[in-house]
Design a protein around this motif. Structure first.
Motif, PDB file in Angstrom:
ATOM      1  N   ASN A  78      12.850 -14.225  13.394  1.00  0.00           N
ATOM      2  CA  ASN A  78      13.552 -12.941  13.464  1.00  0.00           C
ATOM      3  C   ASN A  78      12.751 -11.944  14.297  1.00  0.00           C
ATOM      4  OD1 ASN A  78      11.434 -12.255  11.780  1.00  0.00           O
ATOM      5  ND2 ASN A  78      12.679 -12.166   9.933  1.00  0.00           N
ATOM      6  N   SER A  79      13.237 -10.713  14.347  1.00  0.00           N
ATOM      7  CA  SER A  79      12.586  -9.689  15.169  1.00  0.00           C
ATOM      8  C   SER A  79      11.181  -9.383  14.677  1.00  0.00           C
ATOM      9  CB  SER A  79      13.422  -8.409  15.160  1.00  0.00           C
ATOM     10  OG  SER A  79      14.676  -8.635  15.766  1.00  0.00           O
ATOM     11  N   GLU A  80      10.976  -9.413  13.343  1.00  0.00           N
ATOM     12  CA  GLU A  80       9.648  -9.131  12.805  1.00  0.00           C
ATOM     13  C   GLU A  80       8.635 -10.166  13.282  1.00  0.00           C
ATOM     14  OE1 GLU A  80      12.420  -8.971  11.064  1.00  0.00           O
ATOM     15  OE2 GLU A  80      12.463  -6.799  10.680  1.00  0.00           O
ATOM     16  N   PHE A  82       8.902 -11.825  16.040  1.00  0.00           N
ATOM     17  CA  PHE A  82       8.758 -11.545  17.469  1.00  0.00           C
ATOM     18  C   PHE A  82       7.732 -10.441  17.693  1.00  0.00           C
ATOM     19  CE2 PHE A  82      10.001  -9.466  21.433  1.00  0.00           C
ATOM     20  CZ  PHE A  82      10.155 -10.544  22.284  1.00  0.00           C
ATOM     21  N   TYR A  83       7.817  -9.373  16.897  1.00  0.00           N
ATOM     22  CA  TYR A  83       6.856  -8.271  17.009  1.00  0.00           C
ATOM     23  C   TYR A  83       5.440  -8.759  16.738  1.00  0.00           C
ATOM     24  CZ  TYR A  83      10.939  -5.156  16.568  1.00  0.00           C
ATOM     25  OH  TYR A  83      12.125  -4.510  16.741  1.00  0.00           O
ATOM     26  N   SER A 184      18.030  -5.607  23.067  1.00  0.00           N
ATOM     27  CA  SER A 184      17.585  -6.976  22.817  1.00  0.00           C
ATOM     28  C   SER A 184      16.735  -7.467  23.974  1.00  0.00           C
ATOM     29  CB  SER A 184      18.778  -7.914  22.613  1.00  0.00           C
ATOM     30  OG  SER A 184      19.525  -8.048  23.814  1.00  0.00           O
ATOM     31  N   TYR A 188      16.334 -11.454  20.992  1.00  0.00           N
ATOM     32  CA  TYR A 188      15.726 -10.799  19.835  1.00  0.00           C
ATOM     33  C   TYR A 188      16.031  -9.305  19.874  1.00  0.00           C
ATOM     34  CZ  TYR A 188      12.990 -15.028  18.958  1.00  0.00           C
ATOM     35  OH  TYR A 188      12.602 -16.327  18.677  1.00  0.00           O
ATOM     36  N   ILE A 189      16.533  -8.770  18.777  1.00  0.00           N
ATOM     37  CA  ILE A 189      16.787  -7.337  18.691  1.00  0.00           C
ATOM     38  C   ILE A 189      15.453  -6.613  18.606  1.00  0.00           C
ATOM     39  CG2 ILE A 189      17.812  -5.499  17.299  1.00  0.00           C
ATOM     40  CD1 ILE A 189      19.926  -7.471  16.395  1.00  0.00           C
ATOM     41  N   VAL A 190      15.258  -5.619  19.468  1.00  0.00           N
ATOM     42  CA  VAL A 190      13.991  -4.881  19.503  1.00  0.00           C
ATOM     43  C   VAL A 190      14.266  -3.391  19.340  1.00  0.00           C
ATOM     44  CG1 VAL A 190      12.788  -6.595  20.903  1.00  0.00           C
ATOM     45  CG2 VAL A 190      14.062  -4.771  22.033  1.00  0.00           C
TER      46      VAL A 190
END
Length: 219
Positions: A78-80, A82-83, A184, A188-190
């Motif tokens: 998920n995005s987390e 990715f971060y 995105s 991935y949503i950012v």
């Protein structure tokens, strides 16, 4: 079905970066030997990012991973994650730049060119093949940034070139945020704060002279 969809996304990302490397190799102003070296270094860091992405996914789901490892490994990041993977990769890059194992400014310059091209190809494939309407606003932004990058190449310093492109990119993403419900990056949503952090990290790499070569090879 979710796994198949994820594999399709991974394939699109791989194709996008392969095309971006081709563009970089053909259009970069660097000598041929340096172009190959930068492609190898960027590829190495992308592999590190993927490994960190898996590590982040495990860390964020550690209790479940202890009980059922396959459930976590099969679950899409998920995005987390990715971060966190981006944070790990950025930390590694700053460490290597500080130890002069990489030329930070040169790598930032090369990666920016590859990233813009890969992003353009990714959104183009998403729009044409998968008919994703949310990809359309990204195409003119990435296309314009890529054009500006190449117009400035050889006319201004690398620091100025990166600064101008990043500044224009920030304005472009702000415009996109007004048109779309979310931003995105490769699926991935950012959040806007993440993009601001990425911009700050790129500027940080410019502290090192981009002309300097690292004392030792390291991938």
């Amino acid at each position: 079905m979710a796994i198949i969809s994820k594999l399709i996304i991974i394939s699109i990302i791989a194709i996008s970066f392969a095309l971006a490397f081709l563009v970089f190799y053909l259009m970069s102003s660097l000598p041929q030997k340096q172009r190959k070296k930068q492609i190898e270094e960027i590829t190495s860091q992308l592999i590190n990012f993927v490994l960190f992405l898996w590590l982040a996914k495990i860390l964020l789901n550690l209790p479940l991973f202890v009980r059922d490892p396959l459930a976590v490994l099969a679950y899409p990041s998920n995005s987390e994650a990715f971060y966190l993977a981006a944070l790990f990769t950025g930390g590694l890059l700053f460490y290597k730049a500080r130890k002069r194992k990489i030329a930070g400014g040169l790598l930032a310059h090369s990666f920016l060119q590859v990233f813009l091209a890969a992003s353009f190809f990714y959104e183009f494939i998403q729009l044409i093949w998968r008919e994703n309407p949310f990809s359309f606003p990204y195409l003119p932004v990435y296309g314009l940034l890529l054009a500006v990058f190449h117009v400035l190449q050889g006319r201004v310093s690398r620091q100025s070139q990166i600064s101008i492109v990043l500044g224009a990119g920030a304005a472009g993403f702000f415009a996109i945020s007004l048109m779309l419900p979310y931003l995105s990056m490769f699926g991935y949503i950012v959040e806007p704060w993440f993009l601001a952090l990425v911009l700050a990290a790129c500027f940080g790499l410019l502290i090192k002279d981009p002309q300097d070569e690292p004392h030792s090879e390291s991938n």
